[in-house]
Design a protein around this motif. Structure first.
Motif, PDB file in Angstrom:
ATOM      1  N   GLU A  32      17.364  -4.407  -7.393  1.00 18.15           N
ATOM      2  CA  GLU A  32      16.032  -4.098  -6.904  1.00 18.15           C
ATOM      3  C   GLU A  32      15.590  -4.984  -5.749  1.00 18.15           C
ATOM      4  O   GLU A  32      14.625  -4.664  -5.065  1.00 18.15           O
ATOM      5  N   ALA A  33      16.282  -6.097  -5.519  1.00 18.02           N
ATOM      6  CA  ALA A  33      15.822  -7.071  -4.529  1.00 18.02           C
ATOM      7  C   ALA A  33      15.714  -6.463  -3.134  1.00 18.02           C
ATOM      8  O   ALA A  33      14.796  -6.787  -2.384  1.00 18.02           O
ATOM      9  N   SER A  34      16.630  -5.536  -2.792  1.00 18.48           N
ATOM     10  CA  SER A  34      16.603  -4.980  -1.449  1.00 18.48           C
ATOM     11  C   SER A  34      15.338  -4.157  -1.213  1.00 18.48           C
ATOM     12  O   SER A  34      14.767  -4.173  -0.124  1.00 18.48           O
ATOM     13  N   VAL A  35      14.877  -3.440  -2.245  1.00 18.76           N
ATOM     14  CA  VAL A  35      13.646  -2.664  -2.112  1.00 18.76           C
ATOM     15  C   VAL A  35      12.465  -3.604  -1.927  1.00 18.76           C
ATOM     16  O   VAL A  35      11.582  -3.376  -1.095  1.00 18.76           O
ATOM     17  N   HIS A  36      12.445  -4.673  -2.665  1.00 18.08           N
ATOM     18  CA  HIS A  36      11.371  -5.655  -2.549  1.00 18.08           C
ATOM     19  C   HIS A  36      11.326  -6.238  -1.134  1.00 18.08           C
ATOM     20  O   HIS A  36      10.249  -6.368  -0.526  1.00 18.08           O
ATOM     21  N   LEU A  37      12.476  -6.548  -0.585  1.00 15.35           N
ATOM     22  CA  LEU A  37      12.527  -7.106   0.770  1.00 15.35           C
ATOM     23  C   LEU A  37      12.063  -6.084   1.800  1.00 15.35           C
ATOM     24  O   LEU A  37      11.390  -6.431   2.779  1.00 15.35           O
ATOM     25  N   PRO A  52       3.579  -6.546   5.825  1.00 13.33           N
ATOM     26  CA  PRO A  52       3.651  -8.008   5.901  1.00 13.33           C
ATOM     27  C   PRO A  52       2.490  -8.747   5.252  1.00 13.33           C
ATOM     28  O   PRO A  52       2.641  -9.912   4.864  1.00 13.33           O
ATOM     29  N   ASN A  53       1.348  -8.122   5.125  1.00 15.49           N
ATOM     30  CA  ASN A  53       0.179  -8.809   4.569  1.00 15.49           C
ATOM     31  C   ASN A  53      -0.118  -8.390   3.132  1.00 15.49           C
ATOM     32  O   ASN A  53      -1.213  -8.664   2.620  1.00 15.49           O
ATOM     33  N   SER A  54       0.857  -7.760   2.499  1.00 15.93           N
ATOM     34  CA  SER A  54       0.633  -7.209   1.158  1.00 15.93           C
ATOM     35  C   SER A  54       1.168  -8.100   0.059  1.00 15.93           C
ATOM     36  O   SER A  54       2.192  -8.789   0.221  1.00 15.93           O
ATOM     37  N   ARG A  55       0.471  -8.041  -1.065  1.00 18.85           N
ATOM     38  CA  ARG A  55       1.035  -8.552  -2.310  1.00 18.85           C
ATOM     39  C   ARG A  55       1.863  -7.425  -2.921  1.00 18.85           C
ATOM     40  O   ARG A  55       1.466  -6.250  -2.900  1.00 18.85           O
ATOM     41  N   ILE A  56       3.032  -7.767  -3.455  1.00 19.19           N
ATOM     42  CA  ILE A  56       3.894  -6.768  -4.079  1.00 19.19           C
ATOM     43  C   ILE A  56       3.707  -6.853  -5.589  1.00 19.19           C
ATOM     44  O   ILE A  56       3.856  -7.919  -6.185  1.00 19.19           O
ATOM     45  N   SER A  57       3.357  -5.733  -6.188  1.00 22.10           N
ATOM     46  CA  SER A  57       3.147  -5.679  -7.632  1.00 22.10           C
ATOM     47  C   SER A  57       4.115  -4.668  -8.229  1.00 22.10           C
ATOM     48  O   SER A  57       4.156  -3.513  -7.791  1.00 22.10           O
ATOM     49  N   GLY A  72      15.398   3.900   0.343  1.00 13.91           N
ATOM     50  CA  GLY A  72      15.128   4.376  -1.000  1.00 13.91           C
ATOM     51  C   GLY A  72      13.664   4.634  -1.264  1.00 13.91           C
ATOM     52  O   GLY A  72      13.270   4.831  -2.413  1.00 13.91           O
ATOM     53  N   LEU A  73      12.842   4.648  -0.231  1.00 16.14           N
ATOM     54  CA  LEU A  73      11.404   4.843  -0.388  1.00 16.14           C
ATOM     55  C   LEU A  73      10.984   6.243   0.072  1.00 16.14           C
ATOM     56  O   LEU A  73      11.631   6.817   0.955  1.00 16.14           O
ATOM     57  N   PRO A  74       9.908   6.780  -0.489  1.00 16.18           N
ATOM     58  CA  PRO A  74       9.407   8.094  -0.057  1.00 16.18           C
ATOM     59  C   PRO A  74       8.670   7.968   1.274  1.00 16.18           C
ATOM     60  O   PRO A  74       7.442   7.921   1.329  1.00 16.18           O
ATOM     61  N   GLN A 129      -2.588  -3.412   7.368  1.00 14.69           N
ATOM     62  CA  GLN A 129      -3.896  -3.434   6.718  1.00 14.69           C
ATOM     63  C   GLN A 129      -3.802  -3.265   5.204  1.00 14.69           C
ATOM     64  O   GLN A 129      -4.807  -3.397   4.509  1.00 14.69           O
ATOM     65  N   VAL A 130      -2.609  -2.982   4.704  1.00 10.87           N
ATOM     66  CA  VAL A 130      -2.431  -2.775   3.265  1.00 10.87           C
ATOM     67  C   VAL A 130      -2.457  -4.126   2.555  1.00 10.87           C
ATOM     68  O   VAL A 130      -1.698  -5.037   2.888  1.00 10.87           O
ATOM     69  N   ASP A 131      -3.343  -4.261   1.572  1.00  6.30           N
ATOM     70  CA  ASP A 131      -3.508  -5.527   0.853  1.00  6.30           C
ATOM     71  C   ASP A 131      -2.509  -5.688  -0.287  1.00  6.30           C
ATOM     72  O   ASP A 131      -2.168  -6.809  -0.654  1.00  6.30           O
ATOM     73  N   ALA A 132      -2.073  -4.576  -0.860  1.00  2.00           N
ATOM     74  CA  ALA A 132      -1.118  -4.653  -1.968  1.00  2.00           C
ATOM     75  C   ALA A 132      -0.301  -3.370  -2.025  1.00  2.00           C
ATOM     76  O   ALA A 132      -0.805  -2.285  -1.724  1.00  2.00           O
ATOM     77  N   VAL A 133       0.962  -3.532  -2.407  1.00  2.05           N
ATOM     78  CA  VAL A 133       1.840  -2.393  -2.687  1.00  2.05           C
ATOM     79  C   VAL A 133       2.245  -2.488  -4.154  1.00  2.05           C
ATOM     80  O   VAL A 133       2.825  -3.487  -4.579  1.00  2.05           O
ATOM     81  N   ALA A 134       1.894  -1.465  -4.920  1.00  3.50           N
ATOM     82  CA  ALA A 134       2.256  -1.417  -6.334  1.00  3.50           C
ATOM     83  C   ALA A 134       3.360  -0.387  -6.500  1.00  3.50           C
ATOM     84  O   ALA A 134       3.173   0.790  -6.186  1.00  3.50           O
ATOM     85  N   ILE A 135       4.504  -0.822  -6.950  1.00  2.00           N
ATOM     86  CA  ILE A 135       5.661   0.055  -7.064  1.00  2.00           C
ATOM     87  C   ILE A 135       6.078   0.144  -8.528  1.00  2.00           C
ATOM     88  O   ILE A 135       6.079  -0.850  -9.255  1.00  2.00           O
ATOM     89  N   VAL A 136       6.415   1.358  -8.949  1.00  2.00           N
ATOM     90  CA  VAL A 136       6.664   1.636 -10.357  1.00  2.00           C
ATOM     91  C   VAL A 136       8.157   1.627 -10.643  1.00  2.00           C
ATOM     92  O   VAL A 136       8.943   2.255  -9.935  1.00  2.00           O
ATOM     93  N   ARG A 137       8.549   0.907 -11.677  1.00  2.00           N
ATOM     94  CA  ARG A 137       9.927   0.968 -12.146  1.00  2.00           C
ATOM     95  C   ARG A 137      10.176   2.273 -12.910  1.00  2.00           C
ATOM     96  O   ARG A 137       9.250   2.802 -13.512  1.00  2.00           O
ATOM     97  N   PRO A 138      11.446   2.752 -12.930  1.00  2.00           N
ATOM     98  CA  PRO A 138      12.579   2.235 -12.160  1.00  2.00           C
ATOM     99  C   PRO A 138      12.515   2.714 -10.717  1.00  2.00           C
ATOM    100  O   PRO A 138      12.195   3.869 -10.463  1.00  2.00           O
ATOM    101  N   PHE A 139      12.834   1.810  -9.794  1.00  2.00           N
ATOM    102  CA  PHE A 139      12.766   2.190  -8.381  1.00  2.00           C
ATOM    103  C   PHE A 139      14.065   1.943  -7.637  1.00  2.00           C
ATOM    104  O   PHE A 139      14.110   2.027  -6.412  1.00  2.00           O
TER     105      PHE A 139
END
Length: 531
Positions: A81-86, A93-98, A47-49, A66-76
């Motif tokens: 939504e849990a599967s997208v988060h996983l 692996p080294n990112s904060r999810i926002s 479900g991701l681009p 190397q990505v420090d954070a992934v910011a994803i916009v609702r609705p996604f």
């Protein structure tokens, strides 16, 4: 620090990357996949681009770890939504999810790239996360919500209903209603103001008696609405009323949005209605001293809003990120272009210098030939700003017919833009600051109305693209060369795409569009092709 932003997943998906406080890339998925904007047509199994994520990482020269954070916009997600988060946790692996709320991302995309230290921020669309409008007070790096509007009291939804009523595709062809409105009068403005009244200082509340929940086509309007139009219930809109209806909804929305914005010194604007150039022009003429509209105001632009929101709220950065230009997509080296042209068995000429490229293009335009112009990085957003453009000379009396009828195959009321060096724009046009990104409409000065007659929407209204040397030095040089050759430093500019596809991205996209159209000549970097 690397922040990846993902927005518009359920419609007009896009990705953006902020690297060390600079916007390194932003790309819509549809421009890479070459598919439409409908939900799911442009995303991968998760479900991701996927293509735009990969392209942004490549342009930023970054790897997923190397990505420090992934910011994803609702609705996604249309489901849980849990599967997208996983999926994001596993891929980065080294990112904060926002997770960023839809209209918060719109507001961030509108305010943070502006040069204002304090502003009113207005966001309006059809329906994002159930909300369809918000107003914020912004100061420094803080956004404070003042007011919000919820679906179904949506100006965007009403505009989409009129779009469908007029035979266009809702949520896709509202821009056609906007340009059609330029030739209509205001006889139906008050009707649409009655449909979305603002009472006791509150924001609009739709009068549902004008809609029929059982009617699933033609905008779902009720018998009461048709009676007010003087038509039989469910009748087709006659040609004589099409421009009048378009003008009615356009003027009513402009008046309503001005009231919703309130007053102040600075206004920032985003959301799907921010793509309405006539509305932006009305805001520029309002009591606000300064207006900035996010040029990629729709869902794709929330990817930029997401990275800026994370920059300020997740990492607590105080330095504002500027928007230097919109050339945020991929570019192609001479070797890559040559490989495509040879693979397609095409005859071409390599032009070694910028000066000769410009001279050759001016010679083509002087012969009233239509020229495709593809250089540098692809634009982000729906508008061509001189890197993926189709150009024509304003001295060509048949330019309008050639561009609209034989190349773009579109309605005659959809006019093309006039590109002009920014420092000379005032000599020919009256236009606001958002003409830099072709996000507003201007007016032709009286002395030049006859000269630009075929590009005028109605009266003296025209789309203006003010090009600065800093934004696009090559295109700026081309415009000045046109002025030197003809005395008129203006070229007509429309987007290099066909058949409702997105802007061309790759050399292969350009070749395909060139040979599927009536375009006479094409420049792809230093390569010149003609028919």
């Amino acid at each position: 620090m690397i922040i990846l932003g993902i927005g518009g997943i359920l419609g007009d998906a896009a990705s953006a990357i902020l690297k060390d406080g600079c916007l390194a890339a932003a790309i819509e998925e549809s421009k890479l996949s070459r598919q439409g904007l409908q939900a799911g047509a442009h995303t991968g199994p998760a479900g991701l681009p996927e293509q735009s994520i990969a392209a942004c990482l490549a342009l930023a020269r970054a790897t997923p770890d190397q990505v420090d954070a992934v910011a994803i916009v609702r609705p996604f997600a249309s489901g849980p939504e849990a599967s997208v988060h996983l999926q994001l946790r596993a891929r980065f692996p080294n990112s904060r999810i926002s997770v960023v709320e839809h209209h918060t991302a719109h507001a961030a995309a509108a305010y943070y790239p502006s040069r204002f230290e304090e502003a009113t921020v207005l966001t309006l669309d059809r329906a994002g996360d159930f909300r369809c409008g918000t107003r914020w007070h912004a100061a420094g790096t803080q956004l404070s919500l003042e007011k919000e509007l919820y679906y179904p009291d949506s100006l965007g939804d009403l505009y989409g209903r009129v779009t469908e009523l007029l035979g266009f595709r809702a949520n896709l062809e509202e821009h056609k209603v906007q340009w059609l409105s330029a030739s209509g009068d205001e006889q139906f403005r008050d009707l649409f103001l009655e449909i979305m009244p603002m009472r006791n200082g509150e924001w609009p509340r739709m009068d549902r008696s004008f809609f029929d929940a059982e009617r699933l086509t033609h905008g779902g309007f009720s018998a009461k609405f048709y009676e007010r139009l003087g038509l039989e219930d469910g009748a087709s809109v006659p040609e004589s009323l099409r421009a009048q209806l378009a003008a009615g909804i356009q003027r009513a929305v402009e008046q309503t949005v001005l009231q919703m914005a309130g007053s102040g010194a600075n206004l920032c604007f985003a959301g799907g209605l921010g793509l309405n150039a006539l509305l932006v022009s009305a805001l520029e003429r309002s009591s606000f001293e300064n207006v900035f509209v996010q040029p990629a105001a729709g869902n794709a632009g929330t990817a930029i809003g997401a990275v800026l929101h994370a920059w300020h709220t997740v990492f607590n950065q105080t330095a504002r990120v500027r928007l230097p230009d919109l050339y945020l997509g991929p570019s192609y080296a001479a070797e890559e272009i040559k490989r495509v042209l040879e693979n397609c068995k095409l005859r071409f000429r390599y032009i070694p210098t910028t000066e000769e490229t410009i001279d050759t293009a001016i010679a083509q335009l002087a012969e009233n030939r239509i020229v495709a112009w593809m250089h540098g990085r692809m634009e982000f957003g729906p508008r061509a700003l001189g890197n993926r453009s189709i150009l024509a000379s304003p001295l060509d009396a048949y330019a309008a017919e050639n561009l609209n009828a034989f190349i773009k195959h579109r309605e005659p009321f959809r006019k093309f833009a006039a590109s002009v060096p920014a420092e000379l724009a005032g000599e020919y046009f009256e236009c606001g600051p958002n003409a830099r990104f072709l996000a507003t409409a201007g007016r032709v000065r009286p002395a030049h109305r006859d000269r630009f007659a075929i590009a005028i929407l109605n009266g003296d209204l025209i789309r203006v693209h003010a090009v600065s040397q800093e934004d696009n030095p090559l295109y700026w040089k081309l415009l000045h060369a046109a002025g030197k050759a003809t005395g008129l430093p203006v070229l007509y500019n429309t987007s290099f795409n066909l058949f409702s596809e997105p802007l061309v991205c790759t050399p292969r996209d350009a070749v395909r569009s060139f040979y599927s159209s009536g375009i006479d000549a094409m420049f792809v970097g230093n390569f010149f092709l003609q028919k």
